[in-house]
Design an enzyme around this catalytic site. Structure first.
Site, PDB file in Angstrom:
ATOM      1  N   ASP A 125       1.147  -1.254  -0.319  1.00  0.00           N
ATOM      2  CA  ASP A 125      -0.058   0.514  -0.234  1.00  0.00           C
ATOM      3  C   ASP A 125       0.837   0.829  -0.177  1.00  0.00           C
ATOM      4  OD1 ASP A 125      -1.975  -1.713   0.123  1.00  0.00           O
ATOM      5  OD2 ASP A 125      -2.662  -1.066   1.813  1.00  0.00           O
TER       6      ASP A 125
ATOM      7  N   ASP B 256     -15.059  -3.540  -1.159  1.00  0.00           N
ATOM      8  CA  ASP B 256     -14.972  -3.142   0.777  1.00  0.00           C
ATOM      9  C   ASP B 256     -16.306  -2.948   1.126  1.00  0.00           C
ATOM     10  OD1 ASP B 256     -12.076  -2.486  -0.945  1.00  0.00           O
ATOM     11  OD2 ASP B 256     -12.382  -0.917  -1.480  1.00  0.00           O
TER      12      ASP B 256
END
Length: 237
Positions: free
Chosen positions: A9, A131
């Site tokens: 990330d 998500d």
């Protein structure tokens, strides 16, 4: 064998992890994500999940230079997400070497465009990002909850031809509390042909073994690796 996908990330070009998507919880694990990707390859991994967290927040790709560095210096199959909103973004990701792109918020806000991209680039190049928080799809770097429920959302895209889904249970992400195995099992029961990538909460090798036993095709993990809680040699050998 469950497909093993380590994650990088990105914030400010550095390899970080968040807890439950909260940017204030940022912890830097490596200031050189290209070196980190090379290490994953050395350890025997074939695939890498890269998330442009700056891009997710800014609503356009930011860290494509880092992506280019990773793909130029490794043979990893890289899927890339975060901030892909336009044709320019998707072309930028592919030009930087991404093998696949993850479409998250745009899949909620502009399904017609996503359907076009599925036809243009092919379902093998597109991952649907689902998500989830409290059963609803979250968007824009998990800052907003949409009105989309998970299963109807998935159905719409499966009907469009989506074959790859990355599902993150936000309440689990970065917590090392164990993955939402029952949620993933439910998805596979509904859509057994999906290549489902489980994301969020993996804390140890046993979590991955349990996901495999539940019939989940693939898993993404990050913090558990960076915190030294996963025995890599047992996974890749």
């Amino acid at each position: 064998m469950i497909e093993l996908i380590p994650a990088i990330d990105l914030i400010d070009g550095k390899c970080v992890r968040l807890t439950k998507g909260e940017y204030d919880s940022k912890k830097i694990y490596n200031e050189d994500p290209v070196a980190q990707a090379m290490e994953f390859e050395r350890l025997g991994f074939k695939r890498l999940h890269v998330v442009d967290l700056d891009g997710a927040k800014s609503k356009h790709i930011v860290n494509d230079t880092v992506l280019r560095g990773i793909t130029a210096n490794t043979g990893l199959t890289v899927d890339f997400g975060g901030g892909i909103k336009t044709e320019e973004d998707i072309e930028k990701a592919f030009a930087a070497g991404a093998s696949m792109v993850t479409l998250g918020s745009i899949a909620v806000t502009n399904p017609a465009l996503c359907e076009k991209w599925l036809k243009t680039y092919g379902a093998e190049k597109i991952i649907l990002g689902a998500d989830v928080r409290n059963g609803m799809i979250s968007i824009n770097g998990w800052k907003e909850d949409s009105a989309e429920e998970l299963i109807p959302f998935l159905k719409r895209y499966v009907d469009m031809g989506v074959r790859n889904v990355l599902c993150t249970e936000i309440s689990k992400d970065g917590t090392l509390a164990g993955p939402a195995t029952e949620l993933y099992r439910r998805i596979m029961t509904e859509y057994p042909s999906l290549h489902l990538i489980a994301s969020g909460g993996v804390s140890c090798n046993k979590d991955i073994v349990n996901l495999e036993a539940a019939g989940i095709p693939a898993v993404v993990f990050g913090k558990a690796y960076y915190e030294g809680r996963i025995r890599i040699n047992e996974l890749t050998n």
